[in-house]
Design an enzyme around this catalytic site. Structure first.
Site, PDB file in Angstrom:
ATOM      1  N   CYS A  96       1.165  -1.409   0.084  1.00 17.66           N
ATOM      2  CA  CYS A  96      -0.207   0.366  -0.138  1.00 17.66           C
ATOM      3  C   CYS A  96       0.989   1.616  -0.274  1.00 17.66           C
ATOM      4  O   CYS A  96       0.610   2.306  -0.027  1.00 17.66           O
ATOM      5  CB  CYS A  96      -0.402  -0.104   0.908  1.00 17.66           C
ATOM      6  SG  CYS A  96      -2.079  -1.368   1.113  1.00 17.66           S
ATOM      7  N   GLN A 156      -5.461  -9.072   6.046  1.00 16.78           N
ATOM      8  CA  GLN A 156      -5.707  -7.482   6.438  1.00 16.78           C
ATOM      9  C   GLN A 156      -6.816  -7.617   7.533  1.00 16.78           C
ATOM     10  O   GLN A 156      -6.734  -7.027   8.691  1.00 16.78           O
ATOM     11  CB  GLN A 156      -5.435  -6.555   5.729  1.00 16.78           C
ATOM     12  CG  GLN A 156      -3.611  -6.624   5.346  1.00 16.78           C
ATOM     13  CD  GLN A 156      -3.980  -5.622   4.318  1.00 16.78           C
ATOM     14  OE1 GLN A 156      -4.428  -4.535   4.369  1.00 16.78           O
ATOM     15  NE2 GLN A 156      -2.543  -5.426   3.510  1.00 16.78           N
ATOM     16  N   ARG A 211     -19.777   8.987   1.116  1.00 19.46           N
ATOM     17  CA  ARG A 211     -21.266   8.575   1.729  1.00 19.46           C
ATOM     18  C   ARG A 211     -21.257   9.370   2.371  1.00 19.46           C
ATOM     19  O   ARG A 211     -21.911   9.853   3.463  1.00 19.46           O
ATOM     20  CB  ARG A 211     -21.738   7.418   2.238  1.00 19.46           C
ATOM     21  CG  ARG A 211     -21.459   6.347   1.135  1.00 19.46           C
ATOM     22  CD  ARG A 211     -21.831   5.036   1.409  1.00 19.46           C
ATOM     23  NE  ARG A 211     -21.065   5.047   3.325  1.00 19.46           N
ATOM     24  CZ  ARG A 211     -19.931   3.775   2.799  1.00 19.46           C
ATOM     25  NH1 ARG A 211     -19.009   3.547   1.587  1.00 19.46           N
ATOM     26  NH2 ARG A 211     -19.581   4.093   4.293  1.00 19.46           N
ATOM     27  N   SER A 248     -11.309   0.970   3.844  1.00 14.39           N
ATOM     28  CA  SER A 248     -11.128   1.268   3.417  1.00 14.39           C
ATOM     29  C   SER A 248     -12.171   0.109   2.241  1.00 14.39           C
ATOM     30  O   SER A 248     -11.807  -0.413   1.511  1.00 14.39           O
ATOM     31  CB  SER A 248      -9.733   1.858   2.625  1.00 14.39           C
ATOM     32  OG  SER A 248      -9.120   0.476   3.001  1.00 14.39           O
ATOM     33  N   HIS A 349      -9.319   3.945  -1.324  1.00 18.08           N
ATOM     34  CA  HIS A 349      -7.968   2.637  -1.341  1.00 18.08           C
ATOM     35  C   HIS A 349      -7.254   2.592  -2.319  1.00 18.08           C
ATOM     36  O   HIS A 349      -6.986   1.808  -2.665  1.00 18.08           O
ATOM     37  CB  HIS A 349      -7.593   2.955   0.259  1.00 18.08           C
ATOM     38  CG  HIS A 349      -6.472   2.051   0.664  1.00 18.08           C
ATOM     39  ND1 HIS A 349      -5.618   2.526  -0.267  1.00 18.08           N
ATOM     40  CD2 HIS A 349      -5.691   0.554   1.062  1.00 18.08           C
ATOM     41  CE1 HIS A 349      -4.324   1.702  -0.319  1.00 18.08           C
ATOM     42  NE2 HIS A 349      -4.961   1.081   0.952  1.00 18.08           N
ATOM     43  N   CYS A 379       0.261   2.396   6.300  1.00 13.84           N
ATOM     44  CA  CYS A 379       0.768   0.512   6.785  1.00 13.84           C
ATOM     45  C   CYS A 379       0.567  -0.459   5.816  1.00 13.84           C
ATOM     46  O   CYS A 379      -0.239   0.185   4.531  1.00 13.84           O
ATOM     47  CB  CYS A 379      -0.423  -0.180   7.943  1.00 13.84           C
ATOM     48  SG  CYS A 379      -2.530   0.264   7.132  1.00 13.84           S
TER      49      CYS A 379
END
Length: 394
Positions: A96, A156, A211, A248, A349, A379
């Site tokens: 990431c 994760q 949202r 995410s 993400h 992370c």
């Protein structure tokens, strides 16, 4: 000694990626990831007024480097953007944090004198190239890894559950944090705070996953996304509080930053926006996987000579709500300074793009709010994290 400064930063709006369960595709699903990254690259040099032939290298981050994102997508994208064939490009993978690492490599190359001008970029089309499609079971790990971790690691989502349990974070706390992310992102959108950093596409002009009307009750009604009997037996401490609402979403997007030295910027008439002050990358427990942002923050602050109270704004990637809440609890950071325009829970993400997206948003927010120092950390799978300190110059 040479420095490294950011003279331009831009990103696409983030589209909603398509999961197997989704009934409809996001707005960017029809856009090839090469074209998605090419759009950010074109906008970058256009806004800077720079001849792309002057760029020494383009360093890009992409996580799922297979299919349409394979074969060095960064090189393909710069050619698709019309850059001269003489401009090289490479693609890195630090999960990431891939495009945050691209920024580090670019800045380190500029400071060392290996480069004069570099574009650091990132892209991920999670709707077209599914997450994990470049992994074939446990065959990627090997015998010695299996011997060191005989019980195996976990997805994760389970790591996020373990973090929530260890830090005593309730479902309500996670959902409240997520609600605030949507509220901040919606407010930033409606007030035009993202306007400067966005390079609109014909398909999408604003971030798609926000949202504005979500509520705490709506979030509380979502079911835990990762509960299984196997992990419930293995980890009885888990309360099962991670949902689609406090995680995410799958996303599509790209981002790009232009990095050079103060001296070269002045010679070319470019305005430095921020100095890349300090860098760090660390490893941590691969079972908890997402906690390395804590030691990464400590390491980059030690290198910078700054304390947590010296940082005006933070960007901490919201892969899952407990990651940011645990980080804040351990570092003592003021959550009112964190992700002030919303984070990945609301914005999305797009894995390989997120490092560059967060930095683009951080530079923009620092300018708007007159912040001197900003810190970004995220992370990364495998128990990794990058951290960067920026100093505003304009």
């Amino acid at each position: 000694m040479r420095d490294a400064v950011i003279v331009e930063a831009v990103r696409t709006p983030i589209g909603r990626g398509k999961s197997a369960a989704a009934k409809s595709s996001g707005a960017l699903h029809g856009m090839h990831p090469v074209d998605l990254l090419a759009h950010s690259l074109s906008a970058l040099v256009e806004r800077a007024g720079l001849d792309p032939a002057l760029i020494d290298d383009v360093i890009g981050g992409t996580v799922t480097q297979v299919g349409e994102q394979g074969q060095n997508i960064t090189r393909s994208a710069l050619l698709a953007a019309g850059f001269p064939e003489s401009v090289p490009g490479t693609t890195v993978d630090r999960q990431c944090g891939s495009s945050q690492q691209a920024v580090h490599f670019a800045a380190q190359g500029v400071i060392s004198g290996a480069y004069d001008i570099v574009a650091a970029v990132g892209v991920e089309s999670m709707g077209r190239v599914p997450m994990g499609s470049n992994i074939i079971g446990r065959e990627t790990l090997g015998e010695h890894f299996e011997r060191r971790y005989p019980d195996g690691l976990v997805p994760q989502g389970i790591s996020a559950e373990l973090i929530a349990a260890r830090w005593g974070l309730s479902r309500t706390q996670l959902d409240e944090f997520s609600l605030h992310s949507h509220q901040k992102a919606a407010a930033a959108t409606s007030s035009g705070r993202f306007a400067k950093e966005l390079a609109a596409l014909p398909e999408l002009s604003v971030d798609e996953a926000i949202r504005p009307g979500t509520t705490l009750d709506a979030l509380a009604g979502l079911r835990p996304a990762f509960r299984s009997d196997e992990y419930a037996r293995r980890f009885p401490q888990i309360d099962w509080s991670i949902t689609a609402g406090n995680s995410s979403p799958l996303s599509d997007g790209s981002a790009a930053l232009l990095i050079t030295t103060s001296e070269i910027a002045a010679r070319l008439g470019l305005r430095p926006l921020a100095r890349l002050h300090s860098f760090a990358v660390v490893g941590d427990d691969p079972l908890y996987m997402l906690t390395a942002v804590i030691p990464a923050t400590r390491k980059v602050l030690e290198r910078s000579g700054l304390g947590i109270s010296d940082i005006d704004l933070f960007e901490v990637n919201e892969a899952f709500a407990p990651v940011v809440l645990a980080w804040a609890a351990d570092t003592g950071a003021d959550l009112d300074r964190v992700n002030v325009h919303g984070g990945a829970i609301a914005l999305g993400h797009p894995l390989g793009a997120s490092g560059a997206r967060l930095m683009t948003t951080l530079v923009n927010a620092m300018q708007q709010r007159g912040a001197r120092f900003g810190l970004q950390t995220m992370c990364e799978a495998g128990g990794l994290a990058n951290a960067t300190v920026l100093e505003r110059l304009a």
